[in-house]
Design a protein around this motif. Structure first.
Motif, PDB file in Angstrom:
ATOM      1  N   PHE A 217       0.970  -1.499  -0.735  1.00 17.22           N
ATOM      2  CA  PHE A 217       0.066   0.018   0.154  1.00 17.22           C
ATOM      3  C   PHE A 217       0.285   1.439  -0.115  1.00 17.22           C
ATOM      4  O   PHE A 217       0.935   2.288  -0.986  1.00 17.22           O
ATOM      5  N   LEU A 218       2.037   1.476   0.875  1.00 16.40           N
ATOM      6  CA  LEU A 218       2.892   2.768   1.190  1.00 16.40           C
ATOM      7  C   LEU A 218       3.591   2.908  -0.855  1.00 16.40           C
ATOM      8  O   LEU A 218       3.781   3.753  -0.719  1.00 16.40           O
ATOM      9  N   ALA A 219       4.146   1.355  -1.027  1.00 11.57           N
ATOM     10  CA  ALA A 219       4.701   1.655  -1.947  1.00 11.57           C
ATOM     11  C   ALA A 219       3.877   2.073  -3.337  1.00 11.57           C
ATOM     12  O   ALA A 219       4.401   3.460  -4.119  1.00 11.57           O
ATOM     13  N   VAL A 220       2.396   1.668  -3.521  1.00  9.58           N
ATOM     14  CA  VAL A 220       1.221   2.641  -4.602  1.00  9.58           C
ATOM     15  C   VAL A 220       1.429   3.881  -4.180  1.00  9.58           C
ATOM     16  O   VAL A 220       0.893   4.470  -5.092  1.00  9.58           O
ATOM     17  N   GLU A 221       0.606   4.221  -2.574  1.00  7.77           N
ATOM     18  CA  GLU A 221       0.920   5.713  -2.323  1.00  7.77           C
ATOM     19  C   GLU A 221       2.426   6.462  -2.867  1.00  7.77           C
ATOM     20  O   GLU A 221       2.414   7.749  -3.332  1.00  7.77           O
ATOM     21  N   LEU A 222       3.766   5.783  -2.467  1.00 11.01           N
ATOM     22  CA  LEU A 222       4.810   6.558  -3.353  1.00 11.01           C
ATOM     23  C   LEU A 222       4.453   7.077  -4.722  1.00 11.01           C
ATOM     24  O   LEU A 222       5.087   7.578  -5.640  1.00 11.01           O
ATOM     25  N   ARG A 223       3.865   5.587  -5.145  1.00 18.84           N
ATOM     26  CA  ARG A 223       4.099   5.528  -6.706  1.00 18.84           C
ATOM     27  C   ARG A 223       3.165   7.219  -6.919  1.00 18.84           C
ATOM     28  O   ARG A 223       3.668   7.747  -8.217  1.00 18.84           O
ATOM     29  N   HIS A 224       1.738   6.808  -6.629  1.00 19.33           N
ATOM     30  CA  HIS A 224       1.095   7.833  -7.162  1.00 19.33           C
ATOM     31  C   HIS A 224       1.750   9.269  -6.317  1.00 19.33           C
ATOM     32  O   HIS A 224       1.381  10.722  -7.484  1.00 19.33           O
ATOM     33  N   SER A 225       2.018   9.525  -5.572  1.00 17.57           N
ATOM     34  CA  SER A 225       3.008  10.793  -4.997  1.00 17.57           C
ATOM     35  C   SER A 225       3.394  11.274  -6.181  1.00 17.57           C
ATOM     36  O   SER A 225       3.175  12.443  -6.393  1.00 17.57           O
ATOM     37  N   LYS A 226       4.544  10.328  -7.194  1.00 16.85           N
ATOM     38  CA  LYS A 226       5.520  10.783  -7.588  1.00 16.85           C
ATOM     39  C   LYS A 226       4.746  11.220  -9.083  1.00 16.85           C
ATOM     40  O   LYS A 226       5.021  12.484  -9.556  1.00 16.85           O
ATOM     41  N   GLN A 227       3.545  10.829  -9.265  1.00 19.66           N
ATOM     42  CA  GLN A 227       2.774  11.119 -10.510  1.00 19.66           C
ATOM     43  C   GLN A 227       1.581  12.243 -10.255  1.00 19.66           C
ATOM     44  O   GLN A 227       0.835  12.967 -11.046  1.00 19.66           O
ATOM     45  N   GLY A 228       1.817  12.935  -8.885  1.00 19.78           N
ATOM     46  CA  GLY A 228       0.860  14.427  -8.324  1.00 19.78           C
ATOM     47  C   GLY A 228       0.362  13.811  -7.920  1.00 19.78           C
ATOM     48  O   GLY A 228      -0.761  14.867  -7.339  1.00 19.78           O
ATOM     49  N   ARG A 229      -0.412  13.202  -7.670  1.00 21.95           N
ATOM     50  CA  ARG A 229      -1.629  11.996  -6.989  1.00 21.95           C
ATOM     51  C   ARG A 229      -1.378  12.304  -5.449  1.00 21.95           C
ATOM     52  O   ARG A 229      -0.643  11.583  -4.687  1.00 21.95           O
ATOM     53  N   GLY A 231      -2.055  10.705  -1.523  1.00 22.18           N
ATOM     54  CA  GLY A 231      -2.937  10.219  -1.681  1.00 22.18           C
ATOM     55  C   GLY A 231      -2.881  10.532   0.200  1.00 22.18           C
ATOM     56  O   GLY A 231      -2.248  11.089   1.129  1.00 22.18           O
ATOM     57  N   ALA A 232      -4.081   9.111   0.970  1.00 27.54           N
ATOM     58  CA  ALA A 232      -3.987   9.176   2.903  1.00 27.54           C
ATOM     59  C   ALA A 232      -2.709   9.251   2.698  1.00 27.54           C
ATOM     60  O   ALA A 232      -2.058  10.091   3.991  1.00 27.54           O
ATOM     61  N   ALA A 233      -1.718   8.421   2.649  1.00 27.53           N
ATOM     62  CA  ALA A 233      -0.231   7.957   3.735  1.00 27.53           C
ATOM     63  C   ALA A 233       0.228   9.167   3.449  1.00 27.53           C
ATOM     64  O   ALA A 233       0.973   9.683   4.203  1.00 27.53           O
ATOM     65  N   GLU A 234       0.183  10.286   2.147  1.00 23.32           N
ATOM     66  CA  GLU A 234       1.372  11.967   2.074  1.00 23.32           C
ATOM     67  C   GLU A 234       0.946  12.270   2.949  1.00 23.32           C
ATOM     68  O   GLU A 234       1.064  13.668   3.897  1.00 23.32           O
ATOM     69  N   ARG A 235      -0.787  12.401   3.262  1.00 24.19           N
ATOM     70  CA  ARG A 235      -1.701  13.701   3.841  1.00 24.19           C
ATOM     71  C   ARG A 235      -1.595  13.237   5.883  1.00 24.19           C
ATOM     72  O   ARG A 235      -1.482  14.289   6.536  1.00 24.19           O
ATOM     73  N   PRO A 237      -0.082  10.604   7.376  1.00 18.38           N
ATOM     74  CA  PRO A 237       0.993   9.326   7.479  1.00 18.38           C
ATOM     75  C   PRO A 237       0.810   8.545   8.758  1.00 18.38           C
ATOM     76  O   PRO A 237       0.883   7.710   9.031  1.00 18.38           O
ATOM     77  N   TRP A 238       0.712  10.346   9.856  1.00 16.00           N
ATOM     78  CA  TRP A 238       0.773   9.302  11.119  1.00 16.00           C
ATOM     79  C   TRP A 238      -0.430   8.247  11.626  1.00 16.00           C
ATOM     80  O   TRP A 238      -0.456   7.442  12.226  1.00 16.00           O
ATOM     81  N   MET A 239      -1.205   8.596  10.770  1.00 15.73           N
ATOM     82  CA  MET A 239      -2.888   8.541  10.975  1.00 15.73           C
ATOM     83  C   MET A 239      -2.688   6.109  10.357  1.00 15.73           C
ATOM     84  O   MET A 239      -2.619   5.227  10.909  1.00 15.73           O
ATOM     85  N   ILE A 240      -1.630   6.148   9.108  1.00 16.51           N
ATOM     86  CA  ILE A 240      -1.209   5.256   8.319  1.00 16.51           C
ATOM     87  C   ILE A 240      -0.559   4.528   8.927  1.00 16.51           C
ATOM     88  O   ILE A 240      -0.924   3.142   9.013  1.00 16.51           O
ATOM     89  N   ALA A 241       0.439   4.987   9.558  1.00 17.27           N
ATOM     90  CA  ALA A 241       1.194   4.311  10.545  1.00 17.27           C
ATOM     91  C   ALA A 241       0.370   3.544  12.220  1.00 17.27           C
ATOM     92  O   ALA A 241       1.212   2.556  11.968  1.00 17.27           O
ATOM     93  N   PHE A 242      -0.582   4.354  12.323  1.00 11.88           N
ATOM     94  CA  PHE A 242      -1.308   3.887  13.773  1.00 11.88           C
ATOM     95  C   PHE A 242      -1.807   2.852  13.073  1.00 11.88           C
ATOM     96  O   PHE A 242      -1.711   1.793  13.933  1.00 11.88           O
TER      97      PHE A 242
END
Length: 334
Positions: A217-229, A231-235, A237-242
């Motif tokens: 999931f984090l890998a997909v979020e990282l790839r989406h971030s590179k494409q300008g999208r 996601g929740a993990a970047e907005r 991250p503390w919630m996803i980490a928890f």
């Protein structure tokens, strides 16, 4: 702190050549349970990672002789053996070791439960293969043993480290990093304690599969971030980490359950194993951040900063590929 997406690209390359079986580096376990005067039930458990570990075996004191046949079985890639021994002159003050331990990268946790319910524990290592058995272990001995086990578990747990590594790639500043690491720590501490104390029970195989899914999931979020999208993990991250930290805590609890706990010091054991996990995690985070900073300084010096972007892309695909492999492997065991 500037964005350090290049954090330890070399680490990701190393991941590609490592064995894909994360968390397979587990200690062996030798238990001697005194059921009557000088009569012990022996439990020997060792993960069968490769042909080498099959030659490992306990070397008990010469005064001990077998009183039953050795019952052998294999479960989930682990060799289990049980048998009874009688030690004429007892075990206190005697030396115990593991045959061929110096040729293997496998530690062995020794646990002796005496007739009065007191417990002795020790960690046998290739560098320290012989243990002279005391009458019983002090709380300090138990704390040191399980602190070391916690540190080694997280530092050798490739999937847990990869999850933390992916979180570091997502986080962009110091404040968010502190919040994210704190959330992950709090979450897995909660479930580690609850599962170890028997308050919650979750089957281990689905937990391991979802841990792999959390990394994917984090890998997909990282790839989406590179494409300008974003996601929740970047907005958040503390919630996803928890949320995913709760699952990783069940994974830690499964490892601790395999090792075993001294009945007279379960709270102490749990606390120091968890502290060990946190120390190992902080060591890894510090290594990644320092290495990332050094790598950036090197790239600036040789005018190759743009290559950091390429390194990050390769790291993301490495994370996604390994986590996908783990996910399919673990789902196949259901």
């Amino acid at each position: 702190m500037k964005k350090v997406c290049y954090k330890l690209f070399i680490f990701s390359l190393i991941l590609l050549v490592q064995s894909s079986y994360a968390d397979e580096i587990r200690p062996g376990y030798l238990e001697l349970n005194e059921e009557s005067n000088q009569v012990f039930l022996v439990l020997w458990k060792i993960p069968q990672k490769n042909a080498q570990t099959q030659v490992l075996s306990p070397k008990l004191p010469e005064s001990c002789e077998n009183k039953s046949e050795i019952n052998t079985q294999f479960m989930n890639g682990t060799l289990l053996q049980r048998w009874y021994i009688h030690c004429d002159t007892g075990l206190v003050g005697r030396d115990l070791s593991i045959n061929n331990i110096s040729r293997n990268n496998t530690d062995v946790l020794l646990r002796i439960k005496w007739l009065d319910s007191s417990v002795s524990t020790a960690l046998l290592k290739p560098s320290e293969p012989i243990y002279r058995i005391p009458e019983k272990s002090s709380n300090t001995d138990i704390a040191i043993t399980y602190l070391g086990l916690g540190i080694s578990h997280i530092l050798l747990g490739l999937d847990h480290l990869l999850f933390v590594f992916a979180l570091l790639l997502i986080v962009h500043n110091t404040r968010r990093l502190v919040m994210t690491i704190t959330s992950f720590t709090l979450a897995h501490s909660i479930t580690l304690g609850a599962a170890t104390l028997g308050l919650v029970h979750v089957p281990q195989q689905p937990v391991e599969a979802v841990i792999a899914l959390s990394i994917l999931f984090l890998a997909v979020e990282l790839r989406h971030s590179k494409q300008g999208r974003i996601g929740a993990a970047e907005r958040w991250p503390w919630m996803i980490a928890f949320l995913f930290g709760l699952l990783h805590g069940f994974g830690f609890a499964g490892a601790l359950a395999e090792i075993g706990l001294p009945e007279q010091a379960i709270p102490l054991t749990l606390i120091f194993f968890n502290i060990g996990v946190e120390i190992g995690q902080l060591i890894f985070v510090a290594a990644v951040l320092v290495s990332g900073w050094l790598l950036r300084q090197l790239m600036i010096k040789i005018s190759q900063v743009k290559r950091l972007e390429q390194a990050e892309n390769i790291a993301i695909y490495a994370i996604g590929s390994l986590s996908s492999l783990w996910l399919f492997e673990r789902m196949s065991t259901f």
